[in-house]
Write a protein that holds these residues in place. Structure first.
Motif, PDB file in Angstrom:
ATOM      1  N   ALA A  23       6.628  -8.248   9.686  1.00  0.00           N
ATOM      2  CA  ALA A  23       5.746  -7.527   9.568  1.00  0.00           C
ATOM      3  C   ALA A  23       6.767  -5.509   9.955  1.00  0.00           C
ATOM      4  O   ALA A  23       7.552  -5.339  10.349  1.00  0.00           O
ATOM      5  CB  ALA A  23       4.780  -6.507  10.667  1.00  0.00           C
ATOM      6  N   VAL A  24       6.200  -4.660   9.306  1.00  0.00           N
ATOM      7  CA  VAL A  24       6.016  -3.511   9.350  1.00  0.00           C
ATOM      8  C   VAL A  24       5.296  -2.551   9.318  1.00  0.00           C
ATOM      9  O   VAL A  24       5.372  -2.799   8.487  1.00  0.00           O
ATOM     10  CB  VAL A  24       7.544  -3.113   7.574  1.00  0.00           C
ATOM     11  N   ASP A  25       5.945  -2.029  10.248  1.00  0.00           N
ATOM     12  CA  ASP A  25       4.981  -0.377  11.102  1.00  0.00           C
ATOM     13  C   ASP A  25       5.080   0.511  10.780  1.00  0.00           C
ATOM     14  O   ASP A  25       6.479   0.912  10.126  1.00  0.00           O
ATOM     15  CB  ASP A  25       4.257  -1.230  12.160  1.00  0.00           C
ATOM     16  N   ARG A  26       5.046   1.407  11.527  1.00  0.00           N
ATOM     17  CA  ARG A  26       5.147   2.967  11.090  1.00  0.00           C
ATOM     18  C   ARG A  26       6.181   3.918  11.568  1.00  0.00           C
ATOM     19  O   ARG A  26       6.638   4.060  11.321  1.00  0.00           O
ATOM     20  CB  ARG A  26       3.690   3.458  12.102  1.00  0.00           C
ATOM     21  N   GLU A 197       7.474  -5.733  -1.105  1.00  0.00           N
ATOM     22  CA  GLU A 197       6.507  -4.526  -2.700  1.00  0.00           C
ATOM     23  C   GLU A 197       6.627  -2.959  -1.837  1.00  0.00           C
ATOM     24  O   GLU A 197       5.703  -1.973  -1.241  1.00  0.00           O
ATOM     25  CB  GLU A 197       4.901  -4.965  -2.088  1.00  0.00           C
ATOM     26  N   ILE A 198       8.044  -2.851  -0.515  1.00  0.00           N
ATOM     27  CA  ILE A 198       7.674  -1.821   0.288  1.00  0.00           C
ATOM     28  C   ILE A 198       8.581  -0.854  -0.716  1.00  0.00           C
ATOM     29  O   ILE A 198       9.867  -1.431  -0.812  1.00  0.00           O
ATOM     30  CB  ILE A 198       8.241  -2.242   1.849  1.00  0.00           C
ATOM     31  N   GLU A 199       8.794   0.211  -0.574  1.00  0.00           N
ATOM     32  CA  GLU A 199       9.307   1.882  -0.869  1.00  0.00           C
ATOM     33  C   GLU A 199      10.738   2.308   0.794  1.00  0.00           C
ATOM     34  O   GLU A 199      10.038   1.898   1.143  1.00  0.00           O
ATOM     35  CB  GLU A 199       8.789   2.290  -2.233  1.00  0.00           C
ATOM     36  N   PHE A 200      11.511   2.489  -0.183  1.00  0.00           N
ATOM     37  CA  PHE A 200      12.825   2.590   0.979  1.00  0.00           C
ATOM     38  C   PHE A 200      13.129   3.924   0.201  1.00  0.00           C
ATOM     39  O   PHE A 200      13.778   4.206  -0.526  1.00  0.00           O
ATOM     40  CB  PHE A 200      13.526   1.722   1.468  1.00  0.00           C
ATOM     41  N   GLU A 201      13.295   4.923   1.296  1.00  0.00           N
ATOM     42  CA  GLU A 201      14.235   6.283   1.055  1.00  0.00           C
ATOM     43  C   GLU A 201      15.989   5.954   1.781  1.00  0.00           C
ATOM     44  O   GLU A 201      15.750   4.990   2.675  1.00  0.00           O
ATOM     45  CB  GLU A 201      13.855   7.356   1.654  1.00  0.00           C
ATOM     46  N   VAL A 202      16.864   5.930   0.888  1.00  0.00           N
ATOM     47  CA  VAL A 202      17.635   6.100   1.729  1.00  0.00           C
ATOM     48  C   VAL A 202      18.224   7.032   1.874  1.00  0.00           C
ATOM     49  O   VAL A 202      19.121   8.037   0.594  1.00  0.00           O
ATOM     50  CB  VAL A 202      19.154   5.438   0.745  1.00  0.00           C
ATOM     51  N   VAL A 203      18.223   7.391   2.978  1.00  0.00           N
ATOM     52  CA  VAL A 203      18.943   8.516   3.471  1.00  0.00           C
ATOM     53  C   VAL A 203      20.681   8.669   4.220  1.00  0.00           C
ATOM     54  O   VAL A 203      20.716   9.997   4.336  1.00  0.00           O
ATOM     55  CB  VAL A 203      17.977   8.870   4.876  1.00  0.00           C
ATOM     56  N   ASP A 249       6.243   2.550   3.004  1.00  0.00           N
ATOM     57  CA  ASP A 249       5.507   2.061   2.640  1.00  0.00           C
ATOM     58  C   ASP A 249       5.204   0.824   3.837  1.00  0.00           C
ATOM     59  O   ASP A 249       5.981   0.899   4.585  1.00  0.00           O
ATOM     60  CB  ASP A 249       4.906   1.141   1.936  1.00  0.00           C
ATOM     61  N   VAL A 250       3.820   0.273   4.443  1.00  0.00           N
ATOM     62  CA  VAL A 250       3.585  -1.002   5.356  1.00  0.00           C
ATOM     63  C   VAL A 250       3.280  -1.936   4.870  1.00  0.00           C
ATOM     64  O   VAL A 250       3.058  -2.351   4.020  1.00  0.00           O
ATOM     65  CB  VAL A 250       2.698  -0.663   6.943  1.00  0.00           C
ATOM     66  N   GLY A 251       3.863  -3.244   5.253  1.00  0.00           N
ATOM     67  CA  GLY A 251       4.059  -4.212   4.801  1.00  0.00           C
ATOM     68  C   GLY A 251       4.480  -5.377   5.689  1.00  0.00           C
ATOM     69  O   GLY A 251       4.899  -5.510   6.821  1.00  0.00           O
ATOM     70  N   LEU A 252       5.266  -6.805   4.705  1.00  0.00           N
ATOM     71  CA  LEU A 252       6.172  -7.456   4.960  1.00  0.00           C
ATOM     72  C   LEU A 252       6.663  -8.008   4.544  1.00  0.00           C
ATOM     73  O   LEU A 252       7.331  -7.824   3.127  1.00  0.00           O
ATOM     74  CB  LEU A 252       4.464  -9.011   4.537  1.00  0.00           C
ATOM     75  N   LEU A 253       7.866  -8.383   5.258  1.00  0.00           N
ATOM     76  CA  LEU A 253       9.408  -8.201   4.610  1.00  0.00           C
ATOM     77  C   LEU A 253      10.023  -9.883   4.617  1.00  0.00           C
ATOM     78  O   LEU A 253       9.096 -10.091   5.439  1.00  0.00           O
ATOM     79  CB  LEU A 253      10.450  -7.169   5.056  1.00  0.00           C
ATOM     80  N   ARG A 254      10.488  -9.983   3.380  1.00  0.00           N
ATOM     81  CA  ARG A 254      10.726 -11.736   3.612  1.00  0.00           C
ATOM     82  C   ARG A 254      12.373 -11.896   3.405  1.00  0.00           C
ATOM     83  O   ARG A 254      12.777 -11.380   1.998  1.00  0.00           O
ATOM     84  CB  ARG A 254       9.464 -11.871   2.611  1.00  0.00           C
ATOM     85  N   CYS A 255      12.556 -13.119   3.797  1.00  0.00           N
ATOM     86  CA  CYS A 255      13.552 -13.288   2.766  1.00  0.00           C
ATOM     87  C   CYS A 255      13.822 -13.857   1.845  1.00  0.00           C
ATOM     88  O   CYS A 255      13.005 -14.853   1.519  1.00  0.00           O
ATOM     89  CB  CYS A 255      14.355 -14.432   3.469  1.00  0.00           C
ATOM     90  N   GLY A 256      14.700 -13.362   0.960  1.00  0.00           N
ATOM     91  CA  GLY A 256      13.859 -14.347  -0.679  1.00  0.00           C
ATOM     92  C   GLY A 256      13.870 -12.820  -1.515  1.00  0.00           C
ATOM     93  O   GLY A 256      13.585 -13.088  -2.997  1.00  0.00           O
TER      94      GLY A 256
END
Length: 263
Positions: A23-26, A197-203, A249-256
């Motif tokens: 899971a991804v939290d804040r 489903e999660i967006e990231f900034e590459v900083v 975003d928060v949510g779930l990251l999975r292999c694949g």
């Protein structure tokens, strides 16, 4: 491109765990680097100062932390503190409040590491702002060096291994997210990603210290690896490998999970 490995590190600079999902939290990966080893003055300690930390592994289950010495038949378990002794701790230039885990874990860790140390936990109410030179107000991080996520590329490591002439474990670089399918070192040009489903900034490219030169199986420094990185991973005069990310975003990251470059 897709995610091929996910790593979580319950205790900063101890051996982590490869996971199929998290899971991804804040603050980033849930439970990632919420614990930290400090000196008696509250300053963070890592494999930079104590290479033997790589031979201690941390796992979590529910509200319990388990520490295991990988070279001895020794382990200990302790409950996540929810109250008690708050102390000021320091990570690089940041100061924040953490809960001390008590004398018994401190004594066992001190014996394992050969010097006086304490173990502390970052409670939910303690805030640590990500560097505003790269982040938005309110972006939070746990006890990671500076950012919630570190991404590394399999193909970039493969190029280094070809030059080196031997295998190099990705664990040396302590990523949270490993991806495959990109051109070597293409990650240095990325600015925005969607992973699942999660967006990231590459900083910021991740600048590298001595830790990648430490053999995770022994803690011994391999100076040839430092030379390899210095010769093949220089950017603006600094050794870099991988990219620091901030999630939007928060949510779930999975292999694949698929990886899409948005910018």
């Amino acid at each position: 491109m897709k995610v091929t490995a996910l790593w979580r590190y319950p205790v900063k600079s101890l051996a982590g765990n490869e996971e199929s999902q998290f899971a991804v939290d804040r603050r980033g990966p849930a439970g990632d680097r919420r614990w930290m080893v400090v000196d008696p003055q509250g300053n963070f300690l890592t494999q930079r100062q104590i290479p033997a930390m790589c031979r201690l592994q941390a796992t979590t289950k529910a509200e319990t932390l388990r520490l295991r010495h990988l070279d001895r038949d020794e382990s200990m378990q302790l409950a996540t503190p929810r109250g008690g002794n708050l102390r000021q701790v320091r990570v690089w230039g940041d100061e924040c409040k953490a809960l001390d885990a008590g004398d018994a874990p401190a004594q066992r860790l001190s014996a394992w590491l050969g010097q006086p140390v304490r173990l502390c936990y970052l409670p939910d109410h303690s805030e640590r702002q990500v560097d505003l030179n790269y982040a938005r107000p309110g972006d939070q991080v746990s006890f990671a060096d500076g950012f919630p996520f570190l991404l590394c590329s399999e193909t970039s490591l493969q190029v280094l291994m070809q030059v080196y002439g031997a295998a190099l474990a990705m664990q040396r670089f302590r990523p949270n997210i490993v991806v495959a399918g990109a051109e070597p070192f293409a990650e240095l040009q990325w600015r925005q990603l969607r992973i699942g489903e999660i967006e990231f900034e590459v900083v910021k490219p991740c600048t590298r210290c001595v830790i990648p030169s430490l053999d995770p199986a022994t803690g011994e420094r391999q100076r040839a690896v430092s030379k390899l990185l210095s010769e093949h991973c220089k950017l603006d005069g600094q050794v870099v490998f991988g990219q620091n990310l901030i999630h939007r975003d928060v949510g779930l990251l999975r292999c694949g999970d698929s990886v899409t470059v948005l910018a």
